[in-house]
Design a protein around this motif. Structure first.
Motif, short mmCIF file in Angstrom:
data_model
loop_
_atom_site.label_atom_id
_atom_site.label_comp_id
_atom_site.label_asym_id
_atom_site.label_seq_id
_atom_site.Cartn_x
_atom_site.Cartn_y
_atom_site.Cartn_z
N LEU A 26 48.73 33.72 43.47
CA LEU A 26 49.72 34.88 43.71
C LEU A 26 49.71 35.63 45.10
O LEU A 26 48.83 35.28 45.77
N PRO A 27 50.64 36.32 45.25
CA PRO A 27 50.73 36.81 46.77
C PRO A 27 49.52 37.82 47.15
O PRO A 27 49.00 38.36 46.21
N ARG A 28 49.27 37.45 48.51
CA ARG A 28 48.09 38.52 48.91
C ARG A 28 48.38 39.93 48.75
O ARG A 28 49.34 40.37 49.14
N PRO A 29 47.54 40.89 48.48
CA PRO A 29 47.66 42.36 48.66
C PRO A 29 48.05 42.71 49.93
O PRO A 29 47.47 42.14 50.80
N THR A 30 48.53 43.63 50.25
CA THR A 30 49.40 43.96 51.39
C THR A 30 48.37 45.24 51.89
O THR A 30 48.68 45.65 53.05
N GLY A 31 47.35 46.01 51.08
CA GLY A 31 46.76 47.25 51.58
C GLY A 31 45.43 46.88 52.54
O GLY A 31 45.06 45.46 52.75
N ARG A 32 44.79 47.63 53.05
CA ARG A 32 43.62 47.44 53.96
C ARG A 32 42.67 47.17 53.47
O ARG A 32 41.53 46.63 53.89
N HIS A 33 42.35 47.47 51.79
CA HIS A 33 41.10 47.28 51.31
C HIS A 33 41.01 45.72 50.62
O HIS A 33 42.10 45.13 50.37
N GLN A 62 41.83 45.04 32.35
CA GLN A 62 41.29 44.43 33.65
C GLN A 62 41.22 45.49 34.89
O GLN A 62 42.26 46.11 35.02
N LEU A 63 40.23 45.64 35.52
CA LEU A 63 40.09 46.42 36.41
C LEU A 63 40.02 45.91 37.74
O LEU A 63 39.24 45.04 38.12
N TRP A 64 40.98 46.42 38.70
CA TRP A 64 41.01 46.20 40.03
C TRP A 64 40.73 47.49 40.93
O TRP A 64 41.03 48.68 40.41
N TYR A 65 39.85 47.46 42.08
CA TYR A 65 39.51 48.53 42.73
C TYR A 65 39.20 47.98 44.26
O TYR A 65 38.97 46.89 44.59
N PRO A 66 39.07 49.14 45.12
CA PRO A 66 38.86 48.85 46.59
C PRO A 66 37.40 48.26 46.77
O PRO A 66 36.46 49.07 46.04
N ALA A 149 45.25 48.26 44.18
CA ALA A 149 43.85 48.53 44.38
C ALA A 149 43.78 48.39 46.18
O ALA A 149 42.93 49.07 46.64
N SER A 150 44.53 47.40 46.77
CA SER A 150 44.19 47.34 47.97
C SER A 150 44.68 48.42 48.78
O SER A 150 44.33 48.67 49.92
N THR A 351 58.58 45.15 43.79
CA THR A 351 57.78 46.12 42.80
C THR A 351 56.78 46.73 43.51
O THR A 351 56.29 48.16 43.15
N ARG A 352 56.08 46.19 44.23
CA ARG A 352 54.94 46.60 45.14
C ARG A 352 55.38 47.74 46.10
O ARG A 352 54.66 48.92 46.10
N ALA A 353 56.33 47.26 46.74
CA ALA A 353 57.18 48.78 47.43
C ALA A 353 57.56 49.75 46.67
O ALA A 353 57.20 51.10 46.93
N CYS A 354 58.18 49.57 45.52
CA CYS A 354 58.75 50.68 45.00
C CYS A 354 57.68 51.51 44.08
O CYS A 354 57.44 52.87 44.24
#
Length: 381
Positions: A26-33, A62-66, A149-150, A351-354
């Protein structure tokens, strides 16, 4: 994402029948975390499961978190070996049409680290719940969940047992998808309506449970800020859950036809309608339902249309279809409906952007997300 590897069929075919499957990531998350991932078994002792009378309603999340970044962490799994065949079957129009080994879905690489410790600066995080499409599975929204989460959100994607492709519980039980004969309360409404009411109750219960002081991430959470989003039927459930539960601050429907009592009562809190497919003259009732919901949204409201999108563009299939060879084993018309004409992975980025921008604006006080929309997105309301 380059490279290939062999996935063994196990009991579903001889070694000679193996197919070499490209690397699935899957594509890598874009956030800083960095992102951590865990699962949670949630039991609603106060509600009988309408599809399994005599049992309390149980959910898996399914739980995702920083998370704290660190060496030696083990990546989480997309789905288990036991659930992988059900997911692969769901990708196919006809059983076995793809030639994909039944273990293929279990090999998808994700970016959340299993049981990673939370990020030291993760405090006051909003909660966002995700609900997948009808007969789908909670992991199908992993690309969106990891990205949120990121960005600093606590995220929970739910499986809705008997309405999901399959749900595996910690004791090894697997509840497969099935159409119910009827609900315990004698409801005789349409089948989708029955699922909708149960999903909305699932989401409300999960929000309360995951926001409660006894849950492990409570110290990271701001319980006053909670969002809900869903794809397809999950999008309709998100709106209905907001109607029932004032604890949800903002909501988003990702290409779902809205229905339920929310079409009559409306909402006064922020809501996003993100459409990936244009109006279909063959299904005027879907257009009418969308227009009806739009007319009764009294809070901040946004309606977006993604040019070139398909009904599944918001899901992980958008990123996995190319390596899976999805076009080769899917009817051309069905492929166009599912994924449209966007390049592989672009639907996930949009989708991530919107959705991410919407929740950042309304749950964290971020900038106006409409100022940074991808070029494929048009504001239609």
């Amino acid at each position: 994402m380059a490279g290939t590897h062999d996935i063994t069929r196990g009991t579903d075919g001889p070694a000679a029948a193996r197919r070499t499957v490209p690397r699935l990531e899957l594509p890598r998350p874009t956030g800083r975390h960095a992102v951590g991932v865990r699962t949670a078994h949630l039991v609603d002792d106060g509600r009988e499961d309408p599809f399994r009378p005599g049992r309390a309603r149980e959910l898996m999340a399914q739980l995702w978190y920083p998370a704290r970044a660190g060496a030696g962490q083990v990546p989480g799994r997309y789905v288990s070996d036991a659930l992988s065949p059900l997911v692969v079957d769901g990708w196919e129009e006809e059983p076995g049409a793809s030639g994909l080994p039944h273990g293929t879905a279990a090999e998808v690489l994700v970016h959340g680290a299993a049981d990673a410790p939370p990020a030291p600066d993760a405090r006051g995080c909003p909660l966002v719940l995700l609900s997948p499409g009808h007969a789908r599975y909670r992991a199908e929204l992993t690309a969106l969940g990891e990205d949120l989460a990121s960005r600093g959100f606590l995220v929970a994607s739910l499986d809705h047992p008997s309405d999901a492709a399959g749900v595996e519980f910690p004791d090894g039980r697997i509840v497969p998808y099935r159409e119910p004969d009827g609900l315990a309360d004698g409801d005789t409404g349409d089948l989708s309506g029955r699922y909708l009411a149960v999903r909305a109750a699932d989401l409300s219960f999960a929000r309360a449970r995951l926001s409660g002081p006894g849950f492990w991430w409570h110290a990271l959470l701001d319980p006053s800020r909670s969002g809900v989003a869903g794809h397809s039927l999950g999008g309709a459930a998100a709106a209905e859950a907001m109607r029932l539960d004032p604890g949800f601050t903002a909501g988003a429907n990702l290409d779902g036809t809205p229905y339920g009592d929310v079409l009559r009562t409306g909402l006064e809190r922020p809501f996003l309608l993100c459409r990936y497919t244009p109006d279909d003259p063959g299904f005027p009732e879907e257009t009418q339902a969308r227009e009806q919901l739009w007319s009764v949204l009294r809070g901040p409201r946004h309606q977006l249309l993604v040019s070139g999108g398909g009904h599944g563009s918001a899901t992980d299939l958008d990123a996995l279809a190319g390596p899976l060879g999805y076009r080769a084993f899917t009817d051309a018309e069905d492929y166009d409906f599912a994924l449209g004409s966007l390049p592989g992975g672009r639907g996930v980025e949009i989708t991530r952007a919107c959705a991410g921008g919407f929740f950042e604006q309304y749950l964290t006080g971020g900038q106006d997300f409409l100022e940074a929309l991808p070029p494929e997105v048009t504001v239609v309301g």
